[in-house]
Design an enzyme around this catalytic site. Structure first.
Site, PDB file in Angstrom:
ATOM      1  N   LYS A 204      12.840   7.901  34.963  1.00  0.00           N
ATOM      2  CA  LYS A 204      11.731   8.427  34.676  1.00  0.00           C
ATOM      3  C   LYS A 204      11.988   9.809  35.111  1.00  0.00           C
ATOM      4  O   LYS A 204      11.588  11.048  34.426  1.00  0.00           O
ATOM      5  CB  LYS A 204      10.528   7.859  35.858  1.00  0.00           C
ATOM      6  CG  LYS A 204       9.239   8.321  35.613  1.00  0.00           C
ATOM      7  CD  LYS A 204       8.142   7.751  36.222  1.00  0.00           C
ATOM      8  CE  LYS A 204       6.898   8.562  36.084  1.00  0.00           C
ATOM      9  NZ  LYS A 204       5.624   7.753  36.913  1.00  0.00           N
ATOM     10  N   GLU A 210      21.492   7.765  42.390  1.00  0.00           N
ATOM     11  CA  GLU A 210      22.250   6.593  41.914  1.00  0.00           C
ATOM     12  C   GLU A 210      22.605   6.518  40.474  1.00  0.00           C
ATOM     13  O   GLU A 210      23.528   6.144  39.920  1.00  0.00           O
ATOM     14  CB  GLU A 210      21.546   5.184  42.262  1.00  0.00           C
ATOM     15  CG  GLU A 210      21.437   4.879  43.680  1.00  0.00           C
ATOM     16  CD  GLU A 210      20.136   5.310  44.380  1.00  0.00           C
ATOM     17  OE1 GLU A 210      19.628   6.365  44.165  1.00  0.00           O
ATOM     18  OE2 GLU A 210      19.761   4.684  45.353  1.00  0.00           O
ATOM     19  N   GLY A 264       7.123   3.796  37.880  1.00  0.00           N
ATOM     20  CA  GLY A 264       8.402   3.174  37.447  1.00  0.00           C
ATOM     21  C   GLY A 264       8.475   1.651  37.556  1.00  0.00           C
ATOM     22  O   GLY A 264       8.932   0.949  36.579  1.00  0.00           O
ATOM     23  N   ARG A 265       7.621   0.953  38.554  1.00  0.00           N
ATOM     24  CA  ARG A 265       7.790  -0.488  38.500  1.00  0.00           C
ATOM     25  C   ARG A 265       6.740  -1.187  37.404  1.00  0.00           C
ATOM     26  O   ARG A 265       6.698  -2.438  37.410  1.00  0.00           O
ATOM     27  CB  ARG A 265       7.419  -0.945  40.017  1.00  0.00           C
ATOM     28  CG  ARG A 265       6.151  -0.319  40.663  1.00  0.00           C
ATOM     29  CD  ARG A 265       6.064  -0.410  42.288  1.00  0.00           C
ATOM     30  NE  ARG A 265       4.865   0.367  42.764  1.00  0.00           N
ATOM     31  CZ  ARG A 265       4.776   1.424  43.239  1.00  0.00           C
ATOM     32  NH1 ARG A 265       5.976   2.233  43.147  1.00  0.00           N
ATOM     33  NH2 ARG A 265       3.725   2.043  43.687  1.00  0.00           N
ATOM     34  N   GLU A 350       6.488  -2.239  46.959  1.00  0.00           N
ATOM     35  CA  GLU A 350       6.423  -0.892  46.796  1.00  0.00           C
ATOM     36  C   GLU A 350       5.083  -0.370  46.408  1.00  0.00           C
ATOM     37  O   GLU A 350       4.566   0.858  46.835  1.00  0.00           O
ATOM     38  CB  GLU A 350       7.477  -0.261  45.764  1.00  0.00           C
ATOM     39  CG  GLU A 350       7.879   1.200  45.876  1.00  0.00           C
ATOM     40  CD  GLU A 350       9.038   1.622  44.987  1.00  0.00           C
ATOM     41  OE1 GLU A 350       8.682   1.642  43.765  1.00  0.00           O
ATOM     42  OE2 GLU A 350      10.108   1.659  45.650  1.00  0.00           O
ATOM     43  N   HIS A 381      18.628 -25.952  48.454  1.00  0.00           N
ATOM     44  CA  HIS A 381      19.802 -26.258  49.062  1.00  0.00           C
ATOM     45  C   HIS A 381      20.062 -25.086  50.026  1.00  0.00           C
ATOM     46  O   HIS A 381      21.352 -25.070  50.615  1.00  0.00           O
ATOM     47  CB  HIS A 381      20.784 -26.384  48.132  1.00  0.00           C
ATOM     48  CG  HIS A 381      20.726 -27.798  47.425  1.00  0.00           C
ATOM     49  ND1 HIS A 381      21.008 -29.139  47.837  1.00  0.00           N
ATOM     50  CD2 HIS A 381      20.037 -27.711  46.167  1.00  0.00           C
ATOM     51  CE1 HIS A 381      20.897 -30.006  46.795  1.00  0.00           C
ATOM     52  NE2 HIS A 381      20.006 -29.356  46.041  1.00  0.00           N
ATOM     53  N   LYS A 509      16.073   8.697  51.251  1.00  0.00           N
ATOM     54  CA  LYS A 509      16.717   9.631  50.191  1.00  0.00           C
ATOM     55  C   LYS A 509      17.146  10.842  50.541  1.00  0.00           C
ATOM     56  O   LYS A 509      18.092  11.147  50.612  1.00  0.00           O
ATOM     57  CB  LYS A 509      15.834   9.807  48.995  1.00  0.00           C
ATOM     58  CG  LYS A 509      15.468   8.572  48.014  1.00  0.00           C
ATOM     59  CD  LYS A 509      14.764   8.824  46.682  1.00  0.00           C
ATOM     60  CE  LYS A 509      14.291   7.571  46.261  1.00  0.00           C
ATOM     61  NZ  LYS A 509      13.326   8.168  45.133  1.00  0.00           N
TER      62      LYS A 509
END
Ligand code: F6P
Length: 541
Positions: A204, A210, A264-265, A350, A381, A509
């Site tokens: 965005k 990253e 973003g999410r 978030e 399990h 960040k």
């Protein structure tokens, strides 16, 4: 006391009334629990919430909590373009991406629907071209592999949906690289041919460390194999930042935009969904959007007792604030939904992992819980032991389809029976008498029985909800994601937080950027952590 605080106190008192509540006796005494505590939408998606520590009065009080918190009013504001993301001064209109706002809504001079449709047409044309080979690699041949480079909302949504809809893939293979750890990009590229690979840089802001690092690494790999002039054919960008995209060397013809009113999410419905469009085709993506739209309509019109997002939100508030449960397990019995809980972690945590209200005042009660989980039956399990016999109460949300998409029918029946069995076991448990009878029947001695009984008791009365649907189609996955989006919205309104900012990710960040030179040189400066000395020593070995 405000009328809202009165409802909270009513709920606390009501919990005392339910202190002896037990799901086993509730089901023995109330034959109609499933009818009373389940809701269905569109004849294909049921929320069975009968195995929760609730009675009709609980729901009445929770409905009142929604009313007093102004959920409907805040939703009307959201739909009309009010900047409900107040700390960033932004509207929140991801629902417009699936056609769920008025066609003539204008935000900051933009006619939303017209803009959305124009970009969508370009996206669909691009996706079609990549799929049929008319948008080709530098050598004129079709792409076989697409790599999406993004992180957070620019990765989790499209990654989860692409995996979820694997049964519908008929386009090129799609890969996802997110982590700044060079192993992620390195391992992905190892099996790819640069001549056949298309990169989508999804960000965005087009500034995320990253993503930009990985995008530069991909560019170097491509240029080393095919030369500088391959970048134009082999890269596209999904972003709101035109200058950033151009600066990277991607032309605006290859840029698919979205807007700052898409968080973003919440962006999988936008250009960020391009990998999904390439994998399943634009028709499949339209179905995905239609599913979300039908959930929007359901959320807006269904009465509380039939409203899936409202009910899920209400139960979450009940356990988080009244029973002090710190986490919720999301357990899809569907291998292809293996990334669903990771996606929900960002969507929920978030959004609502906040300690202050919209006006900056303290929330004064717990907000977003920890969301975690894994697909069944693998989780059985691993961590189910604790769900059944551990100290904490962990409400669980199970998801399962009645029919497999394309998997073996017999295996799907086993999957279903495992899911239903867990829901039953968590609710009803096993008493000491039952454990004793079972051990005696197996021929154990009296001493052995006495020693083992405490270990074989399952307390039960552990709350679960079950989302049961006919089949995992693009439309159903659209519904499920929108269901959780609305759930998060409702809870955010009740807690009074801004669910659409994420200031809590900034400090880390900033510090990472500040520390990067010290890590590179392994020289500790003032204020840098002592562990850097150890870094220097280990590097020197
Ligand atoms: O982690 C913080 C965050 O800002 C998320 O909200 C967002 O989804 C992610 O980073 C990626 O951001 P961008 O799409 O701008 O690269």
């Amino acid at each position: 006391m405000s009328s809202l605080e009165v409802v909270w106190s009513d709920l606390v008192r009501h919990r005392q009334e339910l202190s002896d509540f037990n799901l086993r006796s509730a089901f023995a005494e109330e034959a109609d629990r499933f009818e009373r505590f389940s809701a269905e939408m569109d004849g294909c998606l049921t929320l069975d919430y009968s195995r929760n520590r609730i009675q009709d009065k609980t729901l009445m009080l929770l409905e009142n909590l929604m009313l007093q918190s102004g959920v409907a009013e805040r939703y009307a504001e959201m739909k009309s373009g009010v900047a409900i993301n107040n700390t960033e001064g932004r509207s929140v209109l991801h629902i417009a991406l699936r056609g769920s706002v008025d066609d003539d809504l204008v935000v900051d001079g933009q006619a939303i629907a017209a803009d959305v449709n124009a970009v969508k047409e370009r996206l669909y044309a691009f996706a079609k071209g990549v799929r049929d080979g008319s948008i080709a690699a530098k050598d004129g041949k079709p792409f076989t592999d697409v790599v999406n480079i993004g992180i957070g909302g620019s990765d989790l949504g499209p990654h989860m949906v692409t995996a979820g809809l694997a049964a519908y893939h008929d386009g090129p293979r799609v890969h996802f690289v997110s982590n700044v750890d060079g192993a992620h990009m390195g391992d992905t590229l190892k099996v790819l041919d640069p001549a056949r690979t298309l990169f989508l840089v999804a960000s965005k802001t087009f500034t995320t460390q990253e993503t930009m690092t990985n995008a530069r690494a991909a560019k170097e790999w491509l240029v080393a194999a095919l030369g500088d002039d391959a970048v134009g054919d082999h890269f596209a960008a999904l972003s709101t930042n035109k200058e950033g995209v151009e600066g990277f060397g991607i032309s605006t013809e290859r840029m698919f935009e979205f807007w700052d009113w898409v968080g973003g999410r919440y962006s999988v419905w936008s250009a960020i969904g391009l990998p999904v469009m390439i994998a399943i085709g634009p028709e499949g993506f339209e179905e995905f959007l239609a599913g979300a739209r039908s959930m929007d309509e359901h959320f807006e019109t269904a009465p509380f007792r039939e409203n899936l997002p409202m009910l899920l939100a209400a139960l979450g508030l009940w356990y988080r604030n009244i029973w002090a449960c710190p986490s919720v397990a999301v357990l899809p019995y569907d291998q292809r939904l293996e990334f669903f809980s990771a996606f929900l972690q960002q969507l929920d945590m978030e959004s609502n992992g906040k300690r202050v209200r919209r006006d900056g005042s303290d929330i004064l009660r717990a907000s977003g819980p920890v969301i975690w989980g894994q697909s069944g039956t693998n989780g059985q399990h691993a961590f189910y032991q604790e769900l059944h016999q551990g100290h904490d109460i962990i409400p669980c949300e199970f998801l399962v389809a009645a029919k497999p998409t394309d998997a073996d029918q017999h295996q799907h029946e086993l999957l279903l029976s495992n899911c239903f069995a867990q829901v039953e076991a968590l609710a009803f448990g096993r008493t000491a008498d039952e454990a004793k009878a079972q051990l005696e029947a197996s021929g154990k001695s009296a001493e052995e029985v006495a020693a083992l009984v405490p270990h074989k008791v399952f307390p039960g009365n552990r709350p679960t909800s079950l989302l049961f649907y006919d089949k995992l189609t693009p439309k159903m996955l659209g519904r499920l994601i929108a269901l959780y989006e609305h759930k998060v919205f409702v809870q955010g309104v009740v807690w009074g937080v801004n669910s659409y900012d994420q200031w809590g990710v900034e400090l880390g960040k900033e510090l990472a950027n500040k520390l990067a030179p010290a890590v590179k040189s392994a020289e500790r400066g003032e204020g840098d952590p002592a562990i850097l000395d150890r870094l220097k020593a280990y590097r020197a070995k």
